[in-house]
Design a protein around this motif. Structure first.
Motif, short mmCIF file in Angstrom:
data_model
loop_
_atom_site.label_atom_id
_atom_site.label_comp_id
_atom_site.label_asym_id
_atom_site.label_seq_id
_atom_site.Cartn_x
_atom_site.Cartn_y
_atom_site.Cartn_z
N THR A 1 41.11 14.86 79.83
CA THR A 1 40.96 16.13 80.54
C THR A 1 40.20 15.89 81.83
OG1 THR A 1 38.89 16.73 79.43
CG2 THR A 1 40.94 17.54 78.44
N THR A 2 40.45 16.77 82.79
CA THR A 2 39.65 16.84 84.01
C THR A 2 39.14 18.27 84.08
OG1 THR A 2 41.03 15.18 85.09
CG2 THR A 2 39.60 16.52 86.51
N VAL A 3 37.84 18.40 84.31
CA VAL A 3 37.18 19.70 84.30
C VAL A 3 36.52 19.93 85.65
CG1 VAL A 3 35.37 21.08 83.19
CG2 VAL A 3 36.71 19.43 81.83
N TRP A 4 36.68 21.15 86.15
CA TRP A 4 35.98 21.57 87.36
C TRP A 4 35.08 22.74 86.99
CZ3 TRP A 4 41.05 20.18 87.15
CH2 TRP A 4 41.44 19.12 87.96
N LEU A 5 33.80 22.64 87.32
CA LEU A 5 32.83 23.71 87.11
C LEU A 5 32.33 24.18 88.47
CD1 LEU A 5 30.64 22.15 84.26
CD2 LEU A 5 32.34 23.97 84.03
N THR A 6 32.12 25.48 88.63
CA THR A 6 31.63 25.99 89.91
C THR A 6 30.12 25.82 90.06
OG1 THR A 6 31.39 28.23 89.05
CG2 THR A 6 33.49 27.68 90.13
N ASP A 7 29.42 25.56 88.95
CA ASP A 7 27.96 25.47 88.99
C ASP A 7 27.49 24.40 88.00
OD1 ASP A 7 25.18 25.84 88.88
OD2 ASP A 7 25.34 28.03 88.96
#
Length: 119
Positions: free
Chosen positions: A65-71
């Protein structure tokens, strides 16, 4: 004006299934819980499970998986919800901080799953 994204939810390539990034869209098409990354992660994982199921696969078939978090402050809550969704399965993962395209979205996850030969 709504702009339809130019993408497929998932594309198969051999025994691999590549899922496009999933956001926390609820059944009404709106982002759920804009202030709750754990709830959003639960929704994203449910959305991923739904796409996988449409291809005869499950969360246990995810290999990356690749995860993007805004914070970055959301990491612990995200990680707990992500781990809860996967149980004991631990695919490879990259996690980065980034701005997301939709207001209220706190997490986006894309996945690669593998179909076991003969299934």
């Amino acid at each position: 004006m709504t702009i339809a994204p130019a993408l497929s939810p998932a594309i198969a390539a051999g025994d691999l299934l590549f899922l496009s990034g999933q956001l926390a869209f609820g059944d009404d098409g709106a982002i759920v819980a804009p202030d709750d990354v754990a709830r959003q992660t639960e929704q994203v994982m449910a959305n991923i499970a739904r796409v996988l199921a449409a291809h005869g696969l499950a969360l246990a078939d995810i290999v990356k998986t690749t995860v993007w978090l805004t914070d970055t402050a959301d990491f612990a809550a995200f990680n707990a919800a992500y781990a809860q969704a996967l149980g004991t399965h631990r695919p490879a993962r990259s996690t980065v901080r980034a701005d997301l395209m939709l207001p209220g979205a706190r997490v986006e996850i894309e996945a690669i799953a593998r179909r076991i030969s003969g299934e």
